[in-house]
Scaffold this motif. Structure first.
Motif, PDB file in Angstrom:
ATOM      1  N   LEU A  28     -26.555 -52.065 -16.692  1.00 48.43           N
ATOM      2  CA  LEU A  28     -26.980 -50.511 -16.661  1.00 48.43           C
ATOM      3  C   LEU A  28     -26.904 -50.075 -17.667  1.00 48.43           C
ATOM      4  CD1 LEU A  28     -25.232 -50.467 -12.795  1.00 48.43           C
ATOM      5  CD2 LEU A  28     -27.333 -50.299 -13.740  1.00 48.43           C
ATOM      6  N   ASP A  29     -26.115 -50.171 -18.436  1.00 50.98           N
ATOM      7  CA  ASP A  29     -25.205 -49.124 -19.886  1.00 50.98           C
ATOM      8  C   ASP A  29     -26.234 -49.424 -20.992  1.00 50.98           C
ATOM      9  OD1 ASP A  29     -23.994 -52.028 -20.403  1.00 50.98           O
ATOM     10  OD2 ASP A  29     -21.986 -51.087 -21.432  1.00 50.98           O
ATOM     11  N   GLU A  30     -27.264 -50.922 -20.915  1.00 49.41           N
ATOM     12  CA  GLU A  30     -28.369 -51.158 -22.135  1.00 49.41           C
ATOM     13  C   GLU A  30     -29.606 -50.387 -21.204  1.00 49.41           C
ATOM     14  OE1 GLU A  30     -26.593 -55.645 -23.588  1.00 49.41           O
ATOM     15  OE2 GLU A  30     -27.715 -55.347 -21.573  1.00 49.41           O
ATOM     16  N   HIS A  31     -30.481 -50.299 -22.945  1.00 48.92           N
ATOM     17  CA  HIS A  31     -31.531 -49.823 -22.846  1.00 48.92           C
ATOM     18  C   HIS A  31     -32.746 -50.557 -23.686  1.00 48.92           C
ATOM     19  CE1 HIS A  31     -30.074 -45.905 -21.043  1.00 48.92           C
ATOM     20  NE2 HIS A  31     -28.579 -46.013 -22.386  1.00 48.92           N
ATOM     21  N   ALA A  52     -26.637 -45.507 -36.612  1.00 46.93           N
ATOM     22  CA  ALA A  52     -26.001 -44.730 -36.108  1.00 46.93           C
ATOM     23  C   ALA A  52     -26.348 -44.948 -34.246  1.00 46.93           C
ATOM     24  CB  ALA A  52     -26.798 -43.617 -35.868  1.00 46.93           C
ATOM     25  N   GLY A  53     -26.578 -46.032 -34.051  1.00 42.81           N
ATOM     26  CA  GLY A  53     -26.210 -47.033 -33.007  1.00 42.81           C
ATOM     27  C   GLY A  53     -27.599 -46.546 -31.805  1.00 42.81           C
ATOM     28  N   VAL A  54     -28.514 -46.051 -32.730  1.00 46.03           N
ATOM     29  CA  VAL A  54     -29.844 -45.260 -31.560  1.00 46.03           C
ATOM     30  C   VAL A  54     -30.315 -46.120 -31.729  1.00 46.03           C
ATOM     31  CG1 VAL A  54     -31.802 -43.302 -31.958  1.00 46.03           C
ATOM     32  CG2 VAL A  54     -28.963 -43.144 -33.206  1.00 46.03           C
ATOM     33  N   THR A  55     -31.050 -45.963 -29.882  1.00 44.56           N
ATOM     34  CA  THR A  55     -32.164 -46.636 -29.165  1.00 44.56           C
ATOM     35  C   THR A  55     -33.253 -46.563 -28.736  1.00 44.56           C
ATOM     36  OG1 THR A  55     -31.116 -47.195 -27.164  1.00 44.56           O
ATOM     37  CG2 THR A  55     -30.588 -48.513 -29.023  1.00 44.56           C
ATOM     38  N   LEU A  56     -34.389 -47.227 -29.177  1.00 44.56           N
ATOM     39  CA  LEU A  56     -35.388 -46.504 -29.035  1.00 44.56           C
ATOM     40  C   LEU A  56     -36.570 -47.137 -27.185  1.00 44.56           C
ATOM     41  CD1 LEU A  56     -36.881 -45.764 -32.959  1.00 44.56           C
ATOM     42  CD2 LEU A  56     -35.728 -44.537 -31.009  1.00 44.56           C
ATOM     43  N   PRO A  57     -36.377 -46.835 -26.514  1.00 46.58           N
ATOM     44  CA  PRO A  57     -37.184 -47.262 -25.118  1.00 46.58           C
ATOM     45  C   PRO A  57     -38.747 -48.111 -25.455  1.00 46.58           C
ATOM     46  CG  PRO A  57     -36.256 -45.514 -24.377  1.00 46.58           C
ATOM     47  CD  PRO A  57     -36.021 -44.954 -25.879  1.00 46.58           C
ATOM     48  N   THR A  58     -39.901 -47.520 -26.421  1.00 43.85           N
ATOM     49  CA  THR A  58     -40.589 -47.360 -26.776  1.00 43.85           C
ATOM     50  C   THR A  58     -40.793 -47.481 -28.399  1.00 43.85           C
ATOM     51  OG1 THR A  58     -41.565 -45.250 -27.331  1.00 43.85           O
ATOM     52  CG2 THR A  58     -41.886 -46.350 -24.284  1.00 43.85           C
ATOM     53  N   GLY A  59     -40.161 -47.343 -29.035  1.00 43.57           N
ATOM     54  CA  GLY A  59     -40.463 -47.597 -30.368  1.00 43.57           C
ATOM     55  C   GLY A  59     -40.823 -46.242 -31.533  1.00 43.57           C
ATOM     56  N   ASP A  60     -41.549 -45.148 -29.990  1.00 40.39           N
ATOM     57  CA  ASP A  60     -42.203 -43.676 -30.984  1.00 40.39           C
ATOM     58  C   ASP A  60     -41.131 -42.677 -29.710  1.00 40.39           C
ATOM     59  OD1 ASP A  60     -43.446 -41.311 -30.491  1.00 40.39           O
ATOM     60  OD2 ASP A  60     -45.508 -42.600 -30.053  1.00 40.39           O
ATOM     61  N   LEU A  61     -40.388 -42.425 -31.068  1.00 39.70           N
ATOM     62  CA  LEU A  61     -39.649 -41.373 -30.971  1.00 39.70           C
ATOM     63  C   LEU A  61     -40.223 -39.718 -29.303  1.00 39.70           C
ATOM     64  CD1 LEU A  61     -37.701 -40.185 -33.972  1.00 39.70           C
ATOM     65  CD2 LEU A  61     -36.532 -40.967 -31.920  1.00 39.70           C
ATOM     66  N   ASN A  93     -41.315 -40.511 -27.060  1.00 42.85           N
ATOM     67  CA  ASN A  93     -40.735 -41.035 -24.793  1.00 42.85           C
ATOM     68  C   ASN A  93     -38.951 -40.670 -25.289  1.00 42.85           C
ATOM     69  OD1 ASN A  93     -43.307 -41.827 -24.250  1.00 42.85           O
ATOM     70  ND2 ASN A  93     -42.956 -43.401 -25.869  1.00 42.85           N
ATOM     71  N   GLY A  94     -38.545 -40.433 -26.445  1.00 46.74           N
ATOM     72  CA  GLY A  94     -36.771 -39.757 -26.436  1.00 46.74           C
ATOM     73  C   GLY A  94     -36.382 -40.725 -27.186  1.00 46.74           C
ATOM     74  N   ALA A  95     -34.783 -41.551 -26.825  1.00 46.31           N
ATOM     75  CA  ALA A  95     -33.972 -41.970 -27.865  1.00 46.31           C
ATOM     76  C   ALA A  95     -32.219 -41.262 -26.860  1.00 46.31           C
ATOM     77  CB  ALA A  95     -33.642 -41.986 -29.412  1.00 46.31           C
ATOM     78  N   TYR A  96     -31.750 -43.216 -27.100  1.00 47.50           N
ATOM     79  CA  TYR A  96     -30.645 -43.211 -26.360  1.00 47.50           C
ATOM     80  C   TYR A  96     -29.593 -43.204 -27.533  1.00 47.50           C
ATOM     81  CZ  TYR A  96     -32.578 -43.474 -21.797  1.00 47.50           C
ATOM     82  OH  TYR A  96     -33.190 -43.031 -20.617  1.00 47.50           O
ATOM     83  N   ASP A  97     -28.226 -42.889 -27.406  1.00 43.86           N
ATOM     84  CA  ASP A  97     -27.309 -43.151 -28.385  1.00 43.86           C
ATOM     85  C   ASP A  97     -26.158 -44.251 -27.878  1.00 43.86           C
ATOM     86  OD1 ASP A  97     -25.451 -42.116 -26.598  1.00 43.86           O
ATOM     87  OD2 ASP A  97     -24.978 -40.092 -27.573  1.00 43.86           O
ATOM     88  N   ASP A  98     -25.587 -45.214 -28.620  1.00 46.55           N
ATOM     89  CA  ASP A  98     -24.192 -46.036 -27.160  1.00 46.55           C
ATOM     90  C   ASP A  98     -23.988 -45.718 -26.637  1.00 46.55           C
ATOM     91  OD1 ASP A  98     -22.426 -44.215 -29.118  1.00 46.55           O
ATOM     92  OD2 ASP A  98     -21.678 -45.814 -30.373  1.00 46.55           O
ATOM     93  N   VAL A  99     -23.646 -44.539 -26.013  1.00 47.31           N
ATOM     94  CA  VAL A  99     -23.003 -44.279 -25.293  1.00 47.31           C
ATOM     95  C   VAL A  99     -24.153 -44.169 -23.428  1.00 47.31           C
ATOM     96  CG1 VAL A  99     -20.763 -43.906 -25.993  1.00 47.31           C
ATOM     97  CG2 VAL A  99     -22.569 -41.955 -26.016  1.00 47.31           C
ATOM     98  N   GLY A 100     -25.114 -43.689 -24.223  1.00 46.93           N
ATOM     99  CA  GLY A 100     -26.548 -43.459 -22.973  1.00 46.93           C
ATOM    100  C   GLY A 100     -26.926 -42.098 -23.183  1.00 46.93           C
TER     101      GLY A 100
END
Length: 229
Positions: free
Chosen positions: A12-15, A79-88, A90-97
């Motif tokens: 649940l805490d992963e993206h 910076a611990g930033v993850t991209l759900p689709t690789g295209d910004l 669609n937004g991004a998440y940091d390491d705490v969600g």
């Protein structure tokens, strides 16, 4: 992190985290370079949700990705930033969600940008060039140990590095010394000189390397963000 195509299950805490890719689009309105720059500056300067250091990392990555996609990806990873689709888009998440959403005009230039050469390629005047030369000369003198700064002309700066959870590093900086010198001192103190680059950010804005810290709004006692990539 696994991608949607892999079929792997996430907690649940992963993206999902896809590789960064450039956003290509055509605007329904006409944008000039000056308008885009102003829109982006206003956007990043007015963020009140999320973490300032994450917004700073996203901003630097966006400024870098047009010419160097690999470095931009490294900045986001650090910076611990993850991209759900690789295209910004669609937004991004940091390491705490926390979720970070950006408007299209802040991600990349539209294909139909209005080309105005006077604003697209600003020409440096002689004073700008001389300041750059003076700053480079100062940097070289400091490296050779020829610059001695009296204690009353120095202040302490605390920097928070993006590649670790802590502790912050603290360095001494002369009141007239530039942000470029600060970045070098942070590299030395953190033990990453020669291995990583550092950009200094404050209040969600990347600082100009050729200008002193206080001239860019920094207040003594405030922590700056050191983006490591």
């Amino acid at each position: 992190m696994q991608s949607p195509a892999s079929g792997g299950r996430l907690t649940l805490d992963e993206h999902y985290n896809e590789p960064l890719k450039r956003h290509i689009w055509t605007s329904k309105r006409q944008w000039t370079r000056q308008q885009l720059d102003r829109e982006r500056e206003e956007f990043f300067d007015t963020r009140v949700t999320g973490r300032p250091e994450t917004w700073s990392a996203i901003r630097v990555a966006l400024e870098t990705m047009e010419t160097d996609l690999g470095t931009a990806q490294t900045i986001l990873d650090a910076a611990g930033v993850t991209l759900p689709t690789g295209d910004l888009i669609n937004g991004a998440y940091d390491d705490v969600g926390n979720f970070y959403q950006l408007p299209e005009q802040c991600i990349s230039d539209p294909l139909n940008i209005v080309d105005t050469s006077s604003t697209r390629h600003p020409r440096k005047n002689e004073s700008d060039l001389s300041e750059t030369d003076e700053d480079e000369a100062l940097r070289r003198r400091e490296e050779k140990g020829k610059t001695v700064i009296q204690a009353e002309h120095m202040y302490s700066v605390k920097a928070r590095l993006s590649d670790r959870g802590g502790p912050d590093v603290q360095v001494g900086l002369g009141k007239g010394q530039t942000v470029r010198v600060l970045a070098q001192k942070v590299q030395e103190e953190a033990g990453i000189i020669g291995r990583n680059k550092v950009r200094i950010a404050y209040m969600g804005k990347i600082l100009k390397e050729g200008e002193p810290l206080q001239a860019q709004g920094w207040r003594e006692g405030h922590v700056v963000n050191a983006l490591v990539f």
